[in-house]
Design an enzyme around this catalytic site. Sequence first.
Site: not given
Lengths: 343, 343
Positions: A46, A85, A192, A233, A244
């Site tokens: 997240g 990431r 998720q 994100d 996502k």
Amino acid sequence: MVETIQWTDDGVVMIDQTRLPRVVEYVTCRDFREVAEAIRSMVIRGAPAIGVAAAMGVAIGVQKSNGTDFRAELEVICDTLAKTRPTAVNLFWAIDRMKQLALSMEGKPLAEIRQRLVEEACLVREEDIAINRAIGAHGAPLVPDGKRVLTHCNAGALATAGYGTALGVIRAAVEAGKKIAVFADETRPFLQGARLTAWELQQDGIDTTLITDNMAGHFLRAGTIGCVVVGADRIARNGDVANKIGTYSVAVLAKENGVPFYVAAPISTLDLTLSSGDLIPIEERAAAEVTHVFGVAVAPEGIGVANPAFDVTPNRYVTGIITEKGVAYAPYEESLPRLAASR
Amino acid sequence: MVETIQWTDDGVVMIDQTRLPRVVEYVTCRDFREVAEAIRSMVIRGAPAIGVAAAMGVAIGVQKSNGTDFRAELEVICDTLAKTRPTAVNLFWAIDRMKQLALSMEGKPLAEIRQRLVEEACLVREEDIAINRAIGAHGAPLVPDGKRVLTHCNAGALATAGYGTALGVIRAAVEAGKKIAVFADETRPFLQGARLTAWELQQDGIDTTLITDNMAGHFLRAGTIGCVVVGADRIARNGDVANKIGTYSVAVLAKENGVPFYVAAPISTLDLTLSSGDLIPIEERAAAEVTHVFGVAVAPEGIGVANPAFDVTPNRYVTGIITEKGVAYAPYEESLPRLAASR
């Protein structure tokens, strides 16, 4: 309420999001490499939560530095955390915030720098909770009363320091007395939605129906969904939204059926340096996430797999972007920089 | 090549599609109730394969009838088979075909009726393979050379008596020398894409990439997909298509990105009695299919679940319907009845 991430004397304590909801277990990261690994392996995930984890990762790294070459050690810590990431910009935002603070204190006693960095990391966490409350307050009026809200992935307490962005909007609408029920996309491959969103909302007593991702269009067409709210994100200057994988599909299906599609995210998710979402790097994750579910094979051995973790939703599908400073509407090239610069 | 369903002296032998691809096991149904249960539990699935199974179910039922009240026994057999799954019309089509034949022979020696029904059930199976070959021949020219084909669920050899409808089109295009690669949606919750389509195509040596359902939009937007081909469970007179849940979403995303969306199905999948897809009954299946994967829980206990097994794609998203008699295009109210009536 569950705590996503906390600073303790033992280290950075996180709830292990790879094992929820059936196993509720906390892990303690005792150095910055363990924090980096926790981000990479999605023990914590997240965008806002990753930001908090990265800030705490820098803080814990500097606690354990030997101080012989402060600048070089700081570089290693920040680089290691940055390489976990690629998509969520909050990671880089938080690392940069910590790094700038550390560099501004260069020459001061190491103990003082260390203390200040811990305070700052804890501040990033506390601010995030306050930001989510503000996002909720701005977003709640947009949620139609007496209808369902569709959400994708988990943009809840677990994706943040607490309360959540998209789920913060839902929580605030419920707190405001609105009668809201939620459709939660399960969100393959990492699930998720099934594992985290369904669990969070169940704990809050919010009426939640779990659906597979491919059912979202069917229910959007059925007319019972009042709006879609998701997190983000990274948001480009023009309002294109990386979120996502599957978010783009939901956005197209929402627009096709006349359902408003909202993105809820802190200002730290904006990347005003990018003119378009096409410039956002999209992480490709391991094939095993698709071919296996909790270790059980669901596909033939050796099959080819694609596993982009995110997609980009072009701004024309986004009804509004809900931030802690207010709601931005198209044209986003104008509204987003203005909102970011406002107090 | 694998055999989906066969008539043997021991009974109706089916490959167990609930256990593929990791376990390749055949089950033998020795009476019509076992055939009905195999359809209900999706040991066999896919509209054309369900049709063959139902035909064989009627045949095996009559083999074991005691003949005291032929008409009443036939009713029980047909009703039991008809109550297994509501959406795929091929089930009712096959039962009706067998029933009409049986009734037309009333009064003849039971042994003769029995023999004739077995022949007819085997004919339904053989015809289906020939039909799929014809669908492939009509569809192959529509598949762009050198691009990817996206498919959803399994409309392959396993969904039919052999060769497949949507996968038949892909197979025929490959046999015609086209360079085709396939994106296979995993197709939650039952994972027909991951377990069956990926397995079938892998065995045929066709380049296949498995994706989660929510990635389809991302790749359609990316521009590498030349067309979408899916099967169907029931097609209304106006060209609205009921097919596996998620098909509607793929169709909308294909149209949004200018990618042709084809449906491949035998004429027996047409339900010309229904003026619109909104009249097609949509099966709701057990919550456990969503909350568990191969018995492993992926969601919190007690969470609400929706599990519609199919959705309806309105005709405006359908570029063409590929049948064994040719390809129908809009307006489907005209083209479908004309095609169905043609020789």
